[in-house]
Design an enzyme around this catalytic site. Structure first.
Site, PDB file in Angstrom:
ATOM      1  N   HIS A   1      -6.723 -10.988   8.545  1.00 52.04           N
ATOM      2  CA  HIS A   1      -6.037  -9.702   8.431  1.00 52.04           C
ATOM      3  C   HIS A   1      -6.244  -8.984   9.765  1.00 52.04           C
ATOM      4  O   HIS A   1      -7.379  -8.904  10.253  1.00 52.04           O
ATOM      5  CB  HIS A   1      -6.620  -8.881   7.275  1.00 52.04           C
ATOM      6  CG  HIS A   1      -6.163  -7.453   7.312  1.00 52.04           C
ATOM      7  ND1 HIS A   1      -4.821  -7.122   7.315  1.00 52.04           N
ATOM      8  CD2 HIS A   1      -6.843  -6.278   7.397  1.00 52.04           C
ATOM      9  CE1 HIS A   1      -4.704  -5.812   7.389  1.00 52.04           C
ATOM     10  NE2 HIS A   1      -5.919  -5.273   7.449  1.00 52.04           N
TER      11      HIS A   1
ATOM     12  N   CYS B   1      -4.785  -3.529   1.872  1.00 51.28           N
ATOM     13  CA  CYS B   1      -4.114  -4.627   2.586  1.00 51.28           C
ATOM     14  C   CYS B   1      -4.328  -5.982   1.923  1.00 51.28           C
ATOM     15  O   CYS B   1      -3.796  -6.988   2.393  1.00 51.28           O
ATOM     16  CB  CYS B   1      -4.617  -4.686   4.028  1.00 51.28           C
ATOM     17  SG  CYS B   1      -4.584  -3.096   4.832  1.00 51.28           S
TER      18      CYS B   1
ATOM     19  N   GLU C   1       0.855  -1.184   0.000  1.00 51.20           N
ATOM     20  CA  GLU C   1       0.000   0.000   0.000  1.00 51.20           C
ATOM     21  C   GLU C   1       0.889   1.230   0.000  1.00 51.20           C
ATOM     22  O   GLU C   1       0.451   2.317  -0.334  1.00 51.20           O
ATOM     23  CB  GLU C   1      -0.885  -0.018   1.265  1.00 51.20           C
ATOM     24  CG  GLU C   1      -1.949   1.069   1.355  1.00 51.20           C
ATOM     25  CD  GLU C   1      -1.483   2.398   1.962  1.00 51.20           C
ATOM     26  OE1 GLU C   1      -2.278   3.336   1.955  1.00 51.20           O
ATOM     27  OE2 GLU C   1      -0.333   2.501   2.444  1.00 51.20           O
TER      28      GLU C   1
HETATM   29  N1  CAA Z   1      -9.983  -0.764  28.791  1.00 51.67           N
HETATM   30  C1  CAA Z   1     -10.338  -1.770  27.945  1.00 51.67           C
HETATM   31  N2  CAA Z   1     -10.975  -1.555  26.764  1.00 51.67           N
HETATM   32  C2  CAA Z   1     -11.247  -0.273  26.427  1.00 51.67           C
HETATM   33  C3  CAA Z   1     -10.883   0.812  27.246  1.00 51.67           C
HETATM   34  C4  CAA Z   1     -10.217   0.523  28.473  1.00 51.67           C
HETATM   35  N3  CAA Z   1      -9.853   1.489  29.314  1.00 51.67           N
HETATM   36  N4  CAA Z   1     -11.292   1.953  26.640  1.00 51.67           N
HETATM   37  C5  CAA Z   1     -11.873   1.589  25.451  1.00 51.67           C
HETATM   38  N5  CAA Z   1     -11.846   0.254  25.332  1.00 51.67           N
HETATM   39  C6  CAA Z   1     -12.331  -0.566  24.206  1.00 51.67           C
HETATM   40  C7  CAA Z   1     -13.658  -0.081  23.629  1.00 51.67           C
HETATM   41  O1  CAA Z   1     -14.758  -0.560  24.374  1.00 51.67           O
HETATM   42  C8  CAA Z   1     -13.574  -0.672  22.225  1.00 51.67           C
HETATM   43  O2  CAA Z   1     -13.898  -2.042  22.277  1.00 51.67           O
HETATM   44  P1  CAA Z   1     -14.940  -2.665  21.226  1.00 51.67           P
HETATM   45  O3  CAA Z   1     -14.357  -2.415  19.844  1.00 51.67           O
HETATM   46  O4  CAA Z   1     -14.955  -4.103  21.585  1.00 51.67           O
HETATM   47  O5  CAA Z   1     -16.225  -1.947  21.409  1.00 51.67           O
HETATM   48  C9  CAA Z   1     -12.081  -0.581  21.893  1.00 51.67           C
HETATM   49  O6  CAA Z   1     -11.417  -0.390  23.141  1.00 51.67           O
HETATM   50  C10 CAA Z   1     -11.713   0.593  20.983  1.00 51.67           C
HETATM   51  O7  CAA Z   1     -12.274   1.741  21.537  1.00 51.67           O
HETATM   52  P2  CAA Z   1     -12.977   2.829  20.591  1.00 51.67           P
HETATM   53  O8  CAA Z   1     -13.915   2.133  19.652  1.00 51.67           O
HETATM   54  O9  CAA Z   1     -13.498   3.909  21.429  1.00 51.67           O
HETATM   55  O10 CAA Z   1     -11.669   3.300  19.821  1.00 51.67           O
HETATM   56  P3  CAA Z   1     -11.487   4.407  18.723  1.00 51.67           P
HETATM   57  O11 CAA Z   1     -12.788   4.830  18.142  1.00 51.67           O
HETATM   58  O12 CAA Z   1     -10.580   5.446  19.271  1.00 51.67           O
HETATM   59  O13 CAA Z   1     -10.628   3.606  17.644  1.00 51.67           O
HETATM   60  C11 CAA Z   1     -10.695   2.276  15.661  1.00 51.67           C
HETATM   61  C12 CAA Z   1     -10.951   2.301  17.167  1.00 51.67           C
HETATM   62  C13 CAA Z   1     -11.776   3.097  14.968  1.00 51.67           C
HETATM   63  C14 CAA Z   1     -10.753   0.849  15.157  1.00 51.67           C
HETATM   64  C15 CAA Z   1      -9.305   2.892  15.383  1.00 51.67           C
HETATM   65  O14 CAA Z   1      -8.302   2.097  15.953  1.00 51.67           O
HETATM   66  C16 CAA Z   1      -9.016   3.084  13.915  1.00 51.67           C
HETATM   67  O15 CAA Z   1      -9.470   4.045  13.285  1.00 51.67           O
HETATM   68  N6  CAA Z   1      -8.208   2.173  13.321  1.00 51.67           N
HETATM   69  C17 CAA Z   1      -7.830   2.232  11.902  1.00 51.67           C
HETATM   70  C18 CAA Z   1      -8.920   1.616  11.041  1.00 51.67           C
HETATM   71  C19 CAA Z   1      -8.943   0.124  11.145  1.00 51.67           C
HETATM   72  O16 CAA Z   1      -7.988  -0.521  11.535  1.00 51.67           O
HETATM   73  N7  CAA Z   1     -10.078  -0.475  10.722  1.00 51.67           N
HETATM   74  C20 CAA Z   1     -10.232  -1.904  10.718  1.00 51.67           C
HETATM   75  C21 CAA Z   1     -10.989  -2.422   9.535  1.00 51.67           C
HETATM   76  S1  CAA Z   1     -10.268  -1.779   8.001  1.00 51.67           S
HETATM   77  C22 CAA Z   1      -8.925  -2.791   7.678  1.00 51.67           C
HETATM   78  O17 CAA Z   1      -8.800  -3.835   8.238  1.00 51.67           O
HETATM   79  C23 CAA Z   1      -7.918  -2.341   6.676  1.00 51.67           C
HETATM   80  C24 CAA Z   1      -6.735  -1.781   7.390  1.00 51.67           C
HETATM   81  O18 CAA Z   1      -5.754  -2.502   7.635  1.00 51.67           O
HETATM   82  C25 CAA Z   1      -6.749  -0.394   7.779  1.00 51.67           C
END
Ligand code: CAA
Length: 396
Positions: free
Chosen positions: A239, A117, A85
């Protein structure tokens, strides 16, 4: 020569490299002002590899391919497919730089493939066709990426860097590919990177939905075409943009198949497929193949003859579900000790040095620059740029 339909094709050898630096996710959590467990537990990541200024997808790929070269006679290799990528040039394949750096013989075709990916899996399927049509040939498939998001964005804790190289042939000592596979494409904007950007854009929550939809649709296609039943699969390598994504995905797959596996059972099952990914972070095209290496080297069960599922997802989006059979004696061709050494010898960086590495860029106005020797560890480094020509050096 056997008929193409009866040819068994798969992975004869596999090797990885990662960046020379690493940051603990507690440091990123402190910068975001969130509890460490949001990243350690919530997204399931402990560390991420950080590429220094003299590392790029070419140097990472060259290190992984070189390890394959040290262990194998590559004279039968006629094709090198490089999936990424984070390519370094809009025209020239990063694979051509790798070909030169590693010293492959000239009678090789080289191509770069792109679909977020997913593209290493596309490359693997193309490699299978090439090897099936002429079983005397071998193909090198290399997945290499530096995952980069904006500082402070939700994606920041899911960065990483690494490459996996695989030798594909009719003598698969590690695993043999099954037929059929299940595929799915859907034109969505869940993660993308316009040409003018160094960092990816992502719609985080939507990307998780898009991933899960691609999983169900790919699984349905795989099943409709006569794939193995869910109960025959010992485990699945997913993945893993972050390791918790694999748990979400496996729960989804279990539900589709009316399995009563609990979240805890799934977590235990997936654990060996996540050990290296937890320490390296997202490596985009290479991520699922790191999961495979992690499984092979960390499974307490003997996997001889085991049927393993794979789900490859590339945002935008393309998904593919496929399966493979682990070959008896595979343990003779892997080394957990070697892998752990590569992870343990990374230099730990603090927040300021990480920021410095993240922001580092080569001149974009045609001027020349030397790149200081930093933490590159795999034997190859980006040493500079002269009039927009990248310059690499082999320091093995
Ligand atoms: N203790 C334990 N767990 C906690 C916590 C704490 N103190 N605080 C939060 N959490 C948990 C939440 O409950 C949540 O769990 P669930 O998903 O089981 O509900 C988890 O931690 C993440 O918290 P948020 O959802 O609030 O996190 P966020 O919104 O800040 O970010 C994300 C999550 C959107 C996935 C972010 O990491 C992101 O944008 N990542 C990049 C995109 C990505 O990887 N997408 C995946 C599919 S796309 C793909 O696979 C292609 C690729 O490679 C990019």
């Amino acid at each position: 020569m056997p008929m193409p339909e009866s040819v068994t094709v798969g992975i004869e050898d596999i090797a990885f490299s990662t960046a020379g630096s690493v940051i603990d996710l507690s440091v990123i959590a402190d910068a975001h002002g969130v509890p460490h467990d949001k990243f350690y537990v919530g997204i399931g990541q402990n560390q991420m590899s950080v590429a220094g200024p003299d590392e790029d997808p070419v140097t990472l790929a060259a290190a992984a391919v070189d390890e394959i070269k040290q262990r194998n006679d590559l004279t039968a290799v006629r094709t090198l497919l490089l999936a990424t990528e984070s390519g370094v040039d809009q025209s020239k394949s990063a694979g051509v730089f790798v070909h030169g750096l590693v010293g492959l013989h000239p009678n090789v075709r080289v191509l770069e493939l792109k679909q977020a990916c997913y593209s290493a899996t596309g490359a693997l399927m193309l490699a299978r066709s090439l090897v099936t049509s002429d079983p005397s040939e071998k193909v090198l498939v290399v997945a290499t990426d530096i995952a980069k998001y904006d500082i402070g964005s939700s994606g920041e804790p899911t960065q990483g860097a690494g490459a996996v190289a695989m030798l594909i042939s009719t003598t698969p000592r590690i695993l043999a590919l099954d037929r059929p596979t299940g595929v799915y494409t859907d034109d969505v904007m869940d993660f993308w990177r316009p040409n003018h950007r160094k960092t990816a854009l992502v719609d985080g929550k939507f990307s998780i939905e898009a991933y899960l939809r691609a999983l169900s649709e790919s699984w349905e296609d795989y099943s409709a075409r006569g794939g193995r039943p869910y109960s025959e699969l010992t485990t699945v390598c997913f993945h893993q943009p972050f390791t918790k994504m694999a748990n979400k995905a496996h729960r989804h797959l279990a539900e589709i198949n009316s399995s009563r596996q609990t979240g805890e059972e799934i977590a235990t099952l997936l654990d060996p497929t996540q050990i290296y990914n937890r320490r390296i972070g997202n490596t985009y095209t290479a991520s699922m193949y790191f999961s495979l290496i992690s499984l092979l080297e960390n499974s307490e069960k003997d996997l001889d003859g085991a049927h393993v599922g794979f789900f490859s997802y590339g945002s935008g989006s393309v998904g593919e579900f496929w399966s493979a059979t682990i070959q008896p004696g595979y343990r003779n061709y892997i080394s957990r000790e070697n892998s752990v050494r590569k992870l343990d010898c990374r230099t730990e960086v603090g927040y300021l040095e990480y920021l410095d590495f993240h922001q580092h860029g080569l001149p974009e106005n045609g001027s020349s620059a030397e790149v200081e020797r930093k933490t590159s560890s795999g034997g190859f480094r980006l040493s500079g740029i002269d009039s927009d020509r990248r310059r690499y050096e082999n320091f093995i």
